[in-house]
Design a protein around this motif. Structure first.
Motif, short mmCIF file in Angstrom:
data_model
loop_
_atom_site.label_atom_id
_atom_site.label_comp_id
_atom_site.label_asym_id
_atom_site.label_seq_id
_atom_site.Cartn_x
_atom_site.Cartn_y
_atom_site.Cartn_z
N LEU A 128 1.36 3.09 -7.48
CA LEU A 128 0.93 1.71 -7.68
C LEU A 128 -0.27 1.63 -8.61
O LEU A 128 -1.13 2.52 -8.60
CB LEU A 128 0.52 1.08 -6.34
N THR A 129 -0.36 0.54 -9.37
CA THR A 129 -1.60 0.20 -10.06
C THR A 129 -2.33 -0.85 -9.22
O THR A 129 -1.70 -1.68 -8.57
CB THR A 129 -1.34 -0.39 -11.46
N ASP A 130 -3.66 -0.81 -9.22
CA ASP A 130 -4.41 -1.70 -8.34
C ASP A 130 -5.49 -2.50 -9.06
O ASP A 130 -6.48 -2.92 -8.45
CB ASP A 130 -5.04 -0.91 -7.19
N ALA A 131 -5.32 -2.74 -10.36
CA ALA A 131 -6.34 -3.47 -11.13
C ALA A 131 -6.59 -4.86 -10.56
O ALA A 131 -7.73 -5.36 -10.57
CB ALA A 131 -5.92 -3.55 -12.59
N LYS A 132 -5.55 -5.49 -10.07
CA LYS A 132 -5.67 -6.84 -9.53
C LYS A 132 -6.60 -6.87 -8.31
O LYS A 132 -7.45 -7.76 -8.16
CB LYS A 132 -4.28 -7.35 -9.17
N LEU A 133 -6.44 -5.88 -7.43
CA LEU A 133 -7.30 -5.79 -6.25
C LEU A 133 -8.72 -5.39 -6.63
O LEU A 133 -9.70 -5.93 -6.10
CB LEU A 133 -6.72 -4.78 -5.26
N ARG A 134 -8.85 -4.48 -7.57
CA ARG A 134 -10.19 -4.06 -8.00
C ARG A 134 -10.95 -5.22 -8.63
O ARG A 134 -12.19 -5.28 -8.53
CB ARG A 134 -10.09 -2.88 -8.97
N ALA A 135 -10.24 -6.16 -9.24
CA ALA A 135 -10.91 -7.34 -9.80
C ALA A 135 -11.55 -8.21 -8.72
O ALA A 135 -12.47 -8.97 -8.99
CB ALA A 135 -9.90 -8.15 -10.62
N LEU A 136 -11.06 -8.06 -7.47
CA LEU A 136 -11.68 -8.76 -6.35
C LEU A 136 -12.91 -8.03 -5.81
O LEU A 136 -13.64 -8.57 -4.99
CB LEU A 136 -10.68 -8.94 -5.20
N HIS A 140 -1.80 -4.86 -4.82
CA HIS A 140 -1.55 -3.46 -4.55
C HIS A 140 -2.82 -2.76 -4.06
O HIS A 140 -3.91 -3.01 -4.57
CB HIS A 140 -1.07 -2.74 -5.81
N VAL A 141 -2.62 -1.87 -3.09
CA VAL A 141 -3.70 -1.02 -2.59
C VAL A 141 -3.31 0.42 -2.94
O VAL A 141 -2.50 1.04 -2.24
CB VAL A 141 -3.89 -1.18 -1.07
N CYS A 150 0.83 -1.20 0.00
CA CYS A 150 0.00 0.00 0.00
C CYS A 150 0.87 1.25 0.00
O CYS A 150 2.04 1.21 0.38
CB CYS A 150 -0.89 -0.02 1.24
N GLY A 151 0.26 2.37 -0.42
CA GLY A 151 0.91 3.66 -0.37
C GLY A 151 0.80 4.29 1.00
O GLY A 151 0.54 3.62 2.01
N ASN A 152 0.99 5.60 1.09
CA ASN A 152 0.98 6.31 2.37
C ASN A 152 -0.42 6.36 2.96
O ASN A 152 -1.37 6.80 2.31
CB ASN A 152 1.49 7.74 2.17
#
Length: 317
Positions: A274-282, A232-233, A169-171
């Motif tokens: 970060l890109t977070d497409a993988k998490l958004r797919a969940l 990624h978040v 995750c970011g900040n």
């Protein structure tokens, strides 16, 4: 679900506990270092079991890990400046501690583990964004220790089939954050009539996410994440440190003379993204816009002096 939360008295861990203590049966393990604060858990103090302990203590983990449906590891030393001043405790907690916890989960046959990490393991990126396949290239001792812990966790997944997923995750920002981190440091300094220390020219860029959105993502990965995978978040606002400083000054009605320029941090990473497409797919999506979250955070520190004033007065070991 019965969840063991390590580092549950810290900033992000305590938010996870406050958020899910009514939904899940939680056990919290925390060493209670300077950044672990039982007061952060008081709103839900009757809804979880607390164990005072260190994730490097294998005997303790052998007692508390068995019987849980999931383990979520927030336990970590996390302040970059402290890691530059002295890296030993960071390596101990963030590498050895992860190995000890992974072994305890393996021995107990824990069905799900989420290891919480950081975008800082990738180093710095001038443009674009990292996906989960980006190579690790940490620059600070803190980031290197987190990368080491990530690799240990993934090695347990690949070697032993341990069902561990990693989030990066970011900040984070939000209430109950220890006032050494930039947003609570600046807000509490301004409330006390002090200056705020801005590194270098303030051009370094960070991606900000509210701690509530981060914790929802971690809980989602605990439910739906695939073992051995990294998620990624991503944040909701990419700002230079100077832009963030100006927003905080404006929020508290302070002028630019309250900014004190200080020498830049050693090996200061320029930008994270970060890109977070993988998490958004969940099924994940952040819910808290940055402007709203920042305003609410400033208000929280303004009205909760009784939480942060003792921390500012107390000297860390």
């Amino acid at each position: 679900m019965r969840i063991l939360v390590t580092g549950g008295a810290g900033f992000i861990g305590s938010h996870f506990v406050r958020s899910f203590a009514g939904e899940d049966e939680l056990t919290v393990v925390d060493k209670l270092t300077y950044a672990g604060n039982p007061a952060s858990l008081e709103p839900v103090e009757e809804r979880f079991t607390f164990v005072h302990g260190d994730i490097c203590d294998a005997a303790l983990l052998a007692e508390v890990v068995p019987g849980h449906d999931a383990v979520v590891n927030f336990a970590a030393e996390s302040h970059v400046d402290r890691s530059i001043a002295g890296a030993e405790e960071f390596v101990r907690s963030n590498v050895l501690g992860v190995q000890t916890l992974m072994q305890a989960c393996l021995d107990a046959g824990t069905p799900r583990i989420v290891h919480v990490s950081t975008d800082e393991v990738y180093g710095s990126i001038d443009s674009g964004s990292w996906d989960e396949t980006a190579p690790l290239s940490p620059n600070s001792p803190y980031a290197a220790s987190k990368a080491g812990g990530d690799l240990i966790a993934l090695a347990y997944a690949r070697t032993h089939g341990l069902p561990v997923s990693i989030t990066r995750c970011g900040n984070n920002y939000g209430p109950y954050q220890y006032p050494e981190k930039v947003i609570p440091l600046f807000v509490t300094n301004l409330l006390d009539g002090l200056t705020v220390p801005l590194y270098g020219d303030g051009a370094n860029v960070r991606d900000w996410i509210h701690v509530a959105d981060h914790c929802r993502a971690v809980r989602l990965v605990a439910d739906r994440g695939q073992p051995g995978e990294v998620y990624h978040v991503a944040g909701t606002a990419e700002l230079t440190n100077l832009e963030l400083t100006v927003r905080l000054l404006d929020a508290l009605g302070a002028d630019r003379r309250r900014v004190e320029r200080v020498p830049d941090r050693k090996a200061h990473d320029f930008r994270y993204s970060l890109t977070d497409a993988k998490l958004r797919a969940l099924g994940h999506a952040p819910r808290i816009p940055f402007d709203q979250g920042l305003a609410e955070t400033v208000e929280w520190y303004t009205t909760n002096r009784e939480w942060w004033e003792p921390l500012r007065k107390r000297r860390a070991p």
